[in-house]
Design a protein around this motif. Structure first.
Motif, mmCIF file in Angstrom:
data_model
loop_
_atom_site.group_PDB
_atom_site.id
_atom_site.type_symbol
_atom_site.label_atom_id
_atom_site.label_comp_id
_atom_site.label_asym_id
_atom_site.label_seq_id
_atom_site.Cartn_x
_atom_site.Cartn_y
_atom_site.Cartn_z
ATOM 1 N N HIS A 234 86.283 -29.655 90.900
ATOM 2 C CA HIS A 234 85.679 -30.579 91.849
ATOM 3 C C HIS A 234 84.276 -30.124 92.245
ATOM 4 O O HIS A 234 83.952 -28.951 92.132
ATOM 5 N N ASP A 235 83.496 -31.059 92.702
ATOM 6 C CA ASP A 235 82.191 -30.853 93.322
ATOM 7 C C ASP A 235 81.064 -30.563 92.344
ATOM 8 O O ASP A 235 80.168 -29.774 92.622
ATOM 9 N N TYR A 236 81.101 -31.238 91.203
ATOM 10 C CA TYR A 236 79.960 -31.197 90.283
ATOM 11 C C TYR A 236 78.996 -32.285 90.758
ATOM 12 O O TYR A 236 79.103 -33.456 90.380
ATOM 13 N N TRP A 237 78.078 -31.857 91.653
ATOM 14 C CA TRP A 237 77.066 -32.771 92.203
ATOM 15 C C TRP A 237 75.984 -31.926 92.854
ATOM 16 O O TRP A 237 76.191 -30.747 93.132
ATOM 17 N N PRO A 238 74.806 -32.488 93.078
ATOM 18 C CA PRO A 238 73.662 -31.703 93.561
ATOM 19 C C PRO A 238 73.875 -31.005 94.900
ATOM 20 O O PRO A 238 73.200 -30.020 95.188
ATOM 21 N N VAL A 239 74.800 -31.473 95.719
ATOM 22 C CA VAL A 239 75.058 -30.821 96.999
ATOM 23 C C VAL A 239 75.638 -29.424 96.787
ATOM 24 O O VAL A 239 75.482 -28.547 97.623
ATOM 25 N N ASP A 240 76.300 -29.215 95.646
ATOM 26 C CA ASP A 240 76.902 -27.920 95.313
ATOM 27 C C ASP A 240 76.276 -27.371 94.027
ATOM 28 O O ASP A 240 76.919 -27.350 92.975
ATOM 29 N N PRO A 241 75.028 -26.888 94.099
ATOM 30 C CA PRO A 241 74.365 -26.425 92.879
ATOM 31 C C PRO A 241 75.064 -25.233 92.234
ATOM 32 O O PRO A 241 74.970 -25.056 91.024
ATOM 33 N N GLY A 242 75.782 -24.427 93.008
ATOM 34 C CA GLY A 242 76.515 -23.308 92.410
ATOM 35 C C GLY A 242 77.560 -23.783 91.423
ATOM 36 O O GLY A 242 77.741 -23.197 90.350
ATOM 37 N N VAL A 243 78.233 -24.871 91.768
ATOM 38 C CA VAL A 243 79.238 -25.447 90.866
ATOM 39 C C VAL A 243 78.547 -26.016 89.632
ATOM 40 O O VAL A 243 78.941 -25.719 88.494
ATOM 41 N N MET A 244 77.529 -26.823 89.840
ATOM 42 C CA MET A 244 76.825 -27.422 88.706
ATOM 43 C C MET A 244 76.267 -26.349 87.774
ATOM 44 O O MET A 244 76.444 -26.430 86.550
ATOM 45 N N ASP A 245 75.619 -25.349 88.339
ATOM 46 C CA ASP A 245 75.025 -24.296 87.513
ATOM 47 C C ASP A 245 76.096 -23.502 86.765
ATOM 48 O O ASP A 245 75.909 -23.140 85.599
ATOM 49 N N ALA A 246 77.236 -23.225 87.418
ATOM 50 C CA ALA A 246 78.311 -22.476 86.762
ATOM 51 C C ALA A 246 78.927 -23.267 85.622
ATOM 52 O O ALA A 246 79.166 -22.729 84.536
ATOM 53 N N VAL A 247 79.175 -24.538 85.850
ATOM 54 C CA VAL A 247 79.735 -25.379 84.782
ATOM 55 C C VAL A 247 78.748 -25.445 83.619
ATOM 56 O O VAL A 247 79.129 -25.281 82.450
ATOM 57 N N ASN A 248 77.481 -25.656 83.934
ATOM 58 C CA ASN A 248 76.458 -25.730 82.891
ATOM 59 C C ASN A 248 76.335 -24.415 82.127
ATOM 60 O O ASN A 248 76.084 -24.414 80.921
ATOM 61 N N ALA A 249 76.490 -23.289 82.821
ATOM 62 C CA ALA A 249 76.323 -21.967 82.205
ATOM 63 C C ALA A 249 77.590 -21.454 81.533
ATOM 64 O O ALA A 249 77.541 -20.436 80.832
ATOM 65 N N SER A 250 78.705 -22.134 81.717
ATOM 66 C CA SER A 250 79.982 -21.630 81.208
ATOM 67 C C SER A 250 80.037 -21.550 79.687
ATOM 68 O O SER A 250 80.811 -20.772 79.134
ATOM 69 N N GLY A 251 79.229 -22.353 79.027
ATOM 70 C CA GLY A 251 79.258 -22.371 77.569
ATOM 71 C C GLY A 251 80.315 -23.307 77.003
ATOM 72 O O GLY A 251 80.406 -23.482 75.785
ATOM 73 N N PHE A 252 81.118 -23.900 77.874
ATOM 74 C CA PHE A 252 82.149 -24.833 77.423
ATOM 75 C C PHE A 252 81.617 -26.257 77.507
ATOM 76 O O PHE A 252 80.971 -26.615 78.498
ATOM 77 N N PRO A 253 81.894 -27.073 76.517
ATOM 78 C CA PRO A 253 81.505 -28.480 76.648
ATOM 79 C C PRO A 253 82.310 -29.119 77.785
ATOM 80 O O PRO A 253 83.455 -28.757 78.025
ATOM 81 N N PHE A 254 81.693 -30.062 78.481
ATOM 82 C CA PHE A 254 82.360 -30.699 79.608
ATOM 83 C C PHE A 254 81.856 -32.122 79.766
ATOM 84 O O PHE A 254 80.856 -32.518 79.167
ATOM 85 N N GLU A 255 82.564 -32.863 80.574
ATOM 86 C CA GLU A 255 82.116 -34.187 80.966
ATOM 87 C C GLU A 255 82.398 -34.347 82.456
ATOM 88 O O GLU A 255 83.257 -33.652 83.010
ATOM 89 N N VAL A 256 81.659 -35.234 83.098
ATOM 90 C CA VAL A 256 81.897 -35.570 84.492
ATOM 91 C C VAL A 256 82.544 -36.947 84.493
ATOM 92 O O VAL A 256 82.031 -37.887 83.879
#
Length: 135
Positions: free
Chosen positions: A103-125
């Motif tokens: 949860h919380d992939y949105w600009p209000v939570d940049p830590g989540v967005m950055d971690a998901v982006n940096a995880s190296g795993f493909p993802f979708e929202v």
């Protein structure tokens, strides 16, 4: 990719008090109400899933989890390092073909967005939500 019929879904949400001065919430029971709404939405879309609420911090839940899960949903610490550790740790707890979402992939939570982006795993929202799903 979708969860198999009659799969399990583990929702990790510790429901711990937060410092209202740092992160004000709309009401004292907002976390519990959000968890309930999430579980109801999942049940509406997938009534066959067996839902389990894990009321521990994500790191503790991951350490204590035995076996493999077909689906895991995390909504834990939103800081970059902790979120990235959650993704990496929980990814090892998935059965083959399992789904890890959070949860919380949105600009209000940049830590989540950055971690998901940096995880190296493909993802979708998922459309019209703040839910990410590794694919």
């Amino acid at each position: 990719m979708t969860a198999a019929e009659n799969a399990e879904l583990f929702i990790v949400e510790p429901l711990i008090p937060v410092d209202q001065a740092i992160w004000p919430m709309p009401s004292p029971n907002w976390q519990a109400m959000t968890l309930q709404a999430t579980m109801e939405a999942v049940r509406f879309h997938r009534p066959d899933l067996r839902l389990y609420h894990v009321a521990q911090t994500s790191i503790d839940a991951c350490r204590n989890f035995e076996g493999l899960a077909s689906s895991i949903y995390i909504d834990a610490n939103h800081a970059f390092a902790e979120c990235l550790a959650d993704i990496q740790g929980w990814k090892t707890k998935l059965a083959s073909g399992g789904i890890l979402a959070g949860h919380d992939y949105w600009p209000v939570d940049p830590g989540v967005m950055d971690a998901v982006n940096a995880s190296g795993f493909p993802f979708e929202v998922i459309s019209n939500t703040r839910i990410f799903k590794l694919v």
